[in-house]
Design a protein around this motif. Structure first.
Motif, PDB file in Angstrom:
ATOM      1  N   VAL A  49       0.838  -1.206   0.000  1.00 19.52           N
ATOM      2  CA  VAL A  49       0.000   0.000   0.000  1.00 19.52           C
ATOM      3  C   VAL A  49       0.868   1.250   0.000  1.00 19.52           C
ATOM      4  O   VAL A  49       0.637   2.205  -0.763  1.00 19.52           O
ATOM      5  CB  VAL A  49      -0.943   0.013   1.228  1.00 19.52           C
ATOM      6  CG1 VAL A  49      -1.719   1.328   1.295  1.00 19.52           C
ATOM      7  CG2 VAL A  49      -1.911  -1.160   1.181  1.00 19.52           C
ATOM      8  N   LYS A  50       1.881   1.240   0.853  1.00 14.18           N
ATOM      9  CA  LYS A  50       2.775   2.393   0.990  1.00 14.18           C
ATOM     10  C   LYS A  50       3.479   2.708  -0.337  1.00 14.18           C
ATOM     11  O   LYS A  50       3.509   3.857  -0.793  1.00 14.18           O
ATOM     12  CB  LYS A  50       3.806   2.083   2.080  1.00 14.18           C
ATOM     13  CG  LYS A  50       4.706   3.240   2.452  1.00 14.18           C
ATOM     14  CD  LYS A  50       5.637   2.808   3.573  1.00 14.18           C
ATOM     15  CE  LYS A  50       6.678   3.886   3.843  1.00 14.18           C
ATOM     16  NZ  LYS A  50       7.670   3.430   4.850  1.00 14.18           N
ATOM     17  N   ASP A  51       4.029   1.676  -0.977  1.00 18.74           N
ATOM     18  CA  ASP A  51       4.735   1.868  -2.256  1.00 18.74           C
ATOM     19  C   ASP A  51       3.776   2.334  -3.353  1.00 18.74           C
ATOM     20  O   ASP A  51       4.111   3.211  -4.149  1.00 18.74           O
ATOM     21  CB  ASP A  51       5.412   0.563  -2.696  1.00 18.74           C
ATOM     22  CG  ASP A  51       6.578   0.194  -1.792  1.00 18.74           C
ATOM     23  OD1 ASP A  51       7.047   1.076  -1.046  1.00 18.74           O
ATOM     24  OD2 ASP A  51       7.005  -0.972  -1.833  1.00 18.74           O
ATOM     25  N   PHE A  52       2.582   1.718  -3.376  1.00 22.11           N
ATOM     26  CA  PHE A  52       1.609   2.040  -4.425  1.00 22.11           C
ATOM     27  C   PHE A  52       1.175   3.507  -4.345  1.00 22.11           C
ATOM     28  O   PHE A  52       1.203   4.238  -5.342  1.00 22.11           O
ATOM     29  CB  PHE A  52       0.386   1.121  -4.293  1.00 22.11           C
ATOM     30  CG  PHE A  52      -0.731   1.454  -5.239  1.00 22.11           C
ATOM     31  CD1 PHE A  52      -0.670   1.072  -6.563  1.00 22.11           C
ATOM     32  CD2 PHE A  52      -1.841   2.171  -4.803  1.00 22.11           C
ATOM     33  CE1 PHE A  52      -1.694   1.388  -7.456  1.00 22.11           C
ATOM     34  CE2 PHE A  52      -2.866   2.495  -5.674  1.00 22.11           C
ATOM     35  CZ  PHE A  52      -2.790   2.096  -7.009  1.00 22.11           C
ATOM     36  N   THR A  53       0.767   3.947  -3.156  1.00 22.20           N
ATOM     37  CA  THR A  53       0.282   5.323  -3.006  1.00 22.20           C
ATOM     38  C   THR A  53       1.396   6.336  -3.265  1.00 22.20           C
ATOM     39  O   THR A  53       1.149   7.415  -3.813  1.00 22.20           O
ATOM     40  CB  THR A  53      -0.319   5.553  -1.603  1.00 22.20           C
ATOM     41  OG1 THR A  53       0.609   5.103  -0.601  1.00 22.20           O
ATOM     42  CG2 THR A  53      -1.620   4.795  -1.438  1.00 22.20           C
ATOM     43  N   LYS A  54       2.628   5.997  -2.920  1.00 21.73           N
ATOM     44  CA  LYS A  54       3.757   6.913  -3.176  1.00 21.73           C
ATOM     45  C   LYS A  54       3.982   7.070  -4.685  1.00 21.73           C
ATOM     46  O   LYS A  54       4.173   8.184  -5.182  1.00 21.73           O
ATOM     47  CB  LYS A  54       5.030   6.395  -2.505  1.00 21.73           C
ATOM     48  CG  LYS A  54       6.218   7.351  -2.646  1.00 21.73           C
ATOM     49  CD  LYS A  54       7.442   6.828  -1.926  1.00 21.73           C
ATOM     50  CE  LYS A  54       8.568   7.862  -1.954  1.00 21.73           C
ATOM     51  NZ  LYS A  54       8.925   8.325  -3.288  1.00 21.73           N
ATOM     52  N   ARG A  55       3.931   5.947  -5.415  1.00 21.27           N
ATOM     53  CA  ARG A  55       4.156   6.005  -6.859  1.00 21.27           C
ATOM     54  C   ARG A  55       3.069   6.839  -7.553  1.00 21.27           C
ATOM     55  O   ARG A  55       3.357   7.652  -8.414  1.00 21.27           O
ATOM     56  CB  ARG A  55       4.179   4.594  -7.466  1.00 21.27           C
ATOM     57  CG  ARG A  55       5.373   3.761  -7.060  1.00 21.27           C
ATOM     58  CD  ARG A  55       5.591   2.590  -8.032  1.00 21.27           C
ATOM     59  NE  ARG A  55       4.413   1.807  -8.297  1.00 21.27           N
ATOM     60  CZ  ARG A  55       4.009   0.759  -7.577  1.00 21.27           C
ATOM     61  NH1 ARG A  55       4.728   0.377  -6.526  1.00 21.27           N
ATOM     62  NH2 ARG A  55       2.925   0.090  -7.893  1.00 21.27           N
ATOM     63  N   ILE A  78      -3.357   7.098 -14.248  1.00 18.79           N
ATOM     64  CA  ILE A  78      -2.156   6.774 -13.457  1.00 18.79           C
ATOM     65  C   ILE A  78      -2.465   5.678 -12.440  1.00 18.79           C
ATOM     66  O   ILE A  78      -1.705   4.721 -12.280  1.00 18.79           O
ATOM     67  CB  ILE A  78      -1.624   8.040 -12.745  1.00 18.79           C
ATOM     68  CG1 ILE A  78      -1.010   9.004 -13.773  1.00 18.79           C
ATOM     69  CG2 ILE A  78      -0.576   7.676 -11.687  1.00 18.79           C
ATOM     70  CD1 ILE A  78      -0.691  10.382 -13.208  1.00 18.79           C
ATOM     71  N   VAL A  79      -3.614   5.808 -11.753  1.00 21.63           N
ATOM     72  CA  VAL A  79      -4.012   4.775 -10.769  1.00 21.63           C
ATOM     73  C   VAL A  79      -4.168   3.426 -11.461  1.00 21.63           C
ATOM     74  O   VAL A  79      -3.706   2.394 -10.961  1.00 21.63           O
ATOM     75  CB  VAL A  79      -5.326   5.178 -10.058  1.00 21.63           C
ATOM     76  CG1 VAL A  79      -5.836   4.030  -9.172  1.00 21.63           C
ATOM     77  CG2 VAL A  79      -5.118   6.421  -9.216  1.00 21.63           C
ATOM     78  N   THR A  86       1.289  -3.225 -10.063  1.00 21.12           N
ATOM     79  CA  THR A  86       1.289  -3.946  -8.778  1.00 21.12           C
ATOM     80  C   THR A  86       0.824  -5.384  -8.960  1.00 21.12           C
ATOM     81  O   THR A  86       1.346  -6.308  -8.339  1.00 21.12           O
ATOM     82  CB  THR A  86       0.374  -3.220  -7.763  1.00 21.12           C
ATOM     83  OG1 THR A  86       0.851  -1.890  -7.581  1.00 21.12           O
ATOM     84  CG2 THR A  86       0.352  -3.933  -6.418  1.00 21.12           C
ATOM     85  N   LEU A  87      -0.164  -5.568  -9.844  1.00 19.86           N
ATOM     86  CA  LEU A  87      -0.710  -6.910 -10.090  1.00 19.86           C
ATOM     87  C   LEU A  87       0.182  -7.754 -11.003  1.00 19.86           C
ATOM     88  O   LEU A  87      -0.031  -8.958 -11.134  1.00 19.86           O
ATOM     89  CB  LEU A  87      -2.111  -6.799 -10.702  1.00 19.86           C
ATOM     90  CG  LEU A  87      -3.220  -6.309  -9.765  1.00 19.86           C
ATOM     91  CD1 LEU A  87      -4.446  -5.883 -10.546  1.00 19.86           C
ATOM     92  CD2 LEU A  87      -3.578  -7.380  -8.753  1.00 19.86           C
ATOM     93  N   GLY A  88       1.162  -7.111 -11.661  1.00 18.55           N
ATOM     94  CA  GLY A  88       2.091  -7.912 -12.469  1.00 18.55           C
ATOM     95  C   GLY A  88       2.296  -7.467 -13.893  1.00 18.55           C
ATOM     96  O   GLY A  88       2.978  -8.137 -14.662  1.00 18.55           O
ATOM     97  N   GLN A  89       1.681  -6.362 -14.305  1.00 21.28           N
ATOM     98  CA  GLN A  89       1.874  -5.763 -15.630  1.00 21.28           C
ATOM     99  C   GLN A  89       1.192  -6.532 -16.758  1.00 21.28           C
ATOM    100  O   GLN A  89       0.399  -6.010 -17.480  1.00 21.28           O
ATOM    101  CB  GLN A  89       3.367  -5.585 -15.948  1.00 21.28           C
ATOM    102  CG  GLN A  89       3.645  -4.496 -16.984  1.00 21.28           C
ATOM    103  CD  GLN A  89       3.250  -3.091 -16.460  1.00 21.28           C
ATOM    104  OE1 GLN A  89       3.637  -2.682 -15.378  1.00 21.28           O
ATOM    105  NE2 GLN A  89       2.457  -2.380 -17.250  1.00 21.28           N
ATOM    106  N   GLU A  90       1.534  -7.804 -16.956  1.00 21.04           N
ATOM    107  CA  GLU A  90       0.917  -8.557 -18.060  1.00 21.04           C
ATOM    108  C   GLU A  90       0.749 -10.021 -17.680  1.00 21.04           C
ATOM    109  O   GLU A  90       1.381 -10.518 -16.747  1.00 21.04           O
ATOM    110  CB  GLU A  90       1.761  -8.440 -19.329  1.00 21.04           C
ATOM    111  CG  GLU A  90       3.168  -8.924 -19.176  1.00 21.04           C
ATOM    112  CD  GLU A  90       4.023  -8.668 -20.415  1.00 21.04           C
ATOM    113  OE1 GLU A  90       5.053  -9.354 -20.551  1.00 21.04           O
ATOM    114  OE2 GLU A  90       3.664  -7.801 -21.228  1.00 21.04           O
ATOM    115  N   ALA A  91      -0.131 -10.710 -18.404  1.00 22.52           N
ATOM    116  CA  ALA A  91      -0.386 -12.137 -18.150  1.00 22.52           C
ATOM    117  C   ALA A  91       0.871 -12.951 -18.435  1.00 22.52           C
ATOM    118  O   ALA A  91       1.579 -12.695 -19.402  1.00 22.52           O
ATOM    119  CB  ALA A  91      -1.538 -12.624 -19.021  1.00 22.52           C
ATOM    120  N   VAL A  92       1.144 -13.908 -17.572  1.00 24.47           N
ATOM    121  CA  VAL A  92       2.326 -14.775 -17.735  1.00 24.47           C
ATOM    122  C   VAL A  92       1.838 -16.177 -18.081  1.00 24.47           C
ATOM    123  O   VAL A  92       1.124 -16.800 -17.293  1.00 24.47           O
ATOM    124  CB  VAL A  92       3.177 -14.814 -16.443  1.00 24.47           C
ATOM    125  CG1 VAL A  92       4.381 -15.730 -16.614  1.00 24.47           C
ATOM    126  CG2 VAL A  92       3.630 -13.407 -16.058  1.00 24.47           C
TER     127      VAL A  92
END
Length: 479
Positions: A49-55, A78-79, A86-92
């Motif tokens: 949470v801390k990293d996400f809100t800062k970014r 942006i959100v 945070t969720l991983g950018q793209e499907a793997v």
């Protein structure tokens, strides 16, 4: 439903932002506070949470965003982007072995849904990749585990290898692997034992199986309902086994979704699949960008179309396209449409995948009772075969008879007939490639709006292709 509480809180924060003409740093700080609280209430890891809100804050305040006329839209963008990251950018995708078989070892604590997931993924690969999997029953400690896997194997028509409960799991895996080589199965799933908690005995056994089978994938199954505990479990298994990916089950039952949002950031391992229900077809490839869209209430048309393609019979699609062309869509087809939609999942989840639906007042409160579908079916089943094919026959006296025969009022029968006519009109528009009136406004603006319109156009093209194919078949028969 997954992320329900989080979605509601984040949407409220975004709506407050959109109402303002010009946005200040103070507005951004207030929104960050709302988002921070929403994520913490959703049981997201504190550091995440801390990293996400800062970014998000740094990008929103430290750029030209606040000076533009579309600052609210840009901050929402942006959100969305940071949530996707945070969720991983793209499907793997699943790791694939260059030679057969590809070995997938499935691990996790007892009760997380490992055995069911093995069946779901085997069924998914069989349907989408024409795979020939073999399931190995390696859980000899839970009495019903082997029987459960056998029942699942029968349901999806996939063989299960077992040696009972008196043989060590390592020996079962050894002989199961030999059988897979002999039968040339292209996928092998190893269903391993779980415990109520992590212990040395469990980990040593899993390490032995890993050393013997050298799996291409070690998937950890975690229960979304356990929240932060799921993240702790993922960390422990990763340290001991070096997992390659995570599967989050029971996502349909967790309104918070904190585990899914935390696991990738904490472990660095991708979420590859999610379980969305109890049926063996309730499995989805995890797409971070699509999941972000759902969380922010922007919809997910691409997944909706994929679900439709997966669950909709191609032959029936061609027949329906022909009926639309010839204007012969009747009540039998109407009921069949309901059945197809029910196969895709709950109506509430389907509605939330359509971009812009969250902007329609009261849509978030819509709940469709499955019993209502059954009532409509009862009305149709109370019609004569002639009435189902020719709705113009339904005069007032016939409608009274149908109401009495199905246990409904005449008003309800009239409403159902009106719904049938509206559905027929809309489907005729879509089959001719036209967007039904008002639908373009649902998609909204921005990137997600464009994606929604593109997805509709793709769906319309498929409808037209099905219609052409059906007409070609009809002409061939006449010759």
């Amino acid at each position: 439903m997954a992320f329900e509480s989080l979605t509601e809180r984040l949407q409220d924060a975004m709506k407050k932002l959109r109402r303002k003409g010009k946005i200040t740093e103070s507005d951004v700080r207030e929104m960050m506070r709302e988002i921070r609280l929403a994520l913490l209430e959703a049981d997201v890891n504190f550091n995440v949470v801390k990293d996400f809100t800062k970014r998000v804050s740094d990008r929103a305040v430290g750029s030209e965003v606040l000076d533009t006329l579309t600052s609210a839209q840009q901050i929402v963008k942006i959100v969305d982007e940071e949530l996707t990251a945070t969720l991983g950018q793209e499907a793997v995708p699943l790791n694939k072995s260059p030679k057969i078989p590809t070995v997938i070892m499935v691990s996790g604590l007892q009760g997380a849904g490992k055995t069911t997931f093995v069946g779901k993924l085997a069924n998914f690969l069989k349907k989408n990749n024409d795979a020939r999997p073999l399931l190995i029953a390696g859980d000899v400690y839970r009495p019903a585990a082997i029987e459960q896997l056998k029942v699942i194997g029968q349901q999806i028509d996939v063989p299960v290898f077992d040696m009972g409960t008196d043989v060590s799991p390592v020996e079962i895996v050894r002989q199961g692997m030999a059988l897979a080589q002999e039968q040339k199965n292209d996928y092998v799933f190893i269903d391993t034992a779980g415990r109520l908690h992590i212990d040395d005995v469990l980990m040593n056994e899993l390490k032995e199986i890993k050393e013997l089978a050298t799996p291409d994938e070690i998937l950890l199954v975690v229960d979304a309902m356990t929240g932060q505990d799921a993240v702790n479990v993922a960390e422990s298994f990763n340290e001991q086994l070096s997992i390659t990916g995570v599967v989050v089950t029971k996502l349909d039952g967790d309104t918070r979704g904190g585990a899914a949002l935390s696991i990738r950031a904490v472990t660095g391992k991708p979420i590859k699949f999610v379980g969305t229900g109890e049926k063996l077809t309730d499995i989805e490839v995890f797409h971070p960008d699509r999941m972000s869209g759902r969380i922010l209430g922007m919809g997910d048309m691409l997944t909706l179309i994929e679900k439709a393609q997966q669950d909709y019979d191609e032959q029936k699609a061609e027949e329906l396209a022909l009926k639309m062309q010839e204007n012969t869509f009747d009540f039998n087809d109407f009921i069949e449409q309901f059945d197809q939609l029910q196969n895709m999942g709950s109506f509430e989840d389907i509605i939330k995948m359509i971009p812009g639906m969250n902007n329609i007042p009261g849509m978030d409160k819509v709940q469709i009772d499955p019993k209502d579908i059954e009532r409509k079916k009862a009305m149709v089943y109370s019609m004569t075969p002639e009435e189902r094919v020719n709705p113009d026959l339904l005069n007032p006296s016939r409608r009274r008879r149908i109401a009495a025969g199905s246990g409904n009022s005449v008003v309800q029968v009239n409403q159902m007939i009106k719904q049938f006519k509206e559905s027929k009109k809309m489907m005729q528009q879509m089959s001719s490639g036209k967007m039904p009136a008002g639908m373009d406004q649902m998609f909204g603006g921005g990137v997600k709006g464009k994606m929604g319109k593109m997805a509709f156009n793709q769906m319309a093209r498929k409808q037209q292709n099905a219609k052409k194919k059906a007409l070609r078949k009809k002409r061939k028969k006449k010759r």
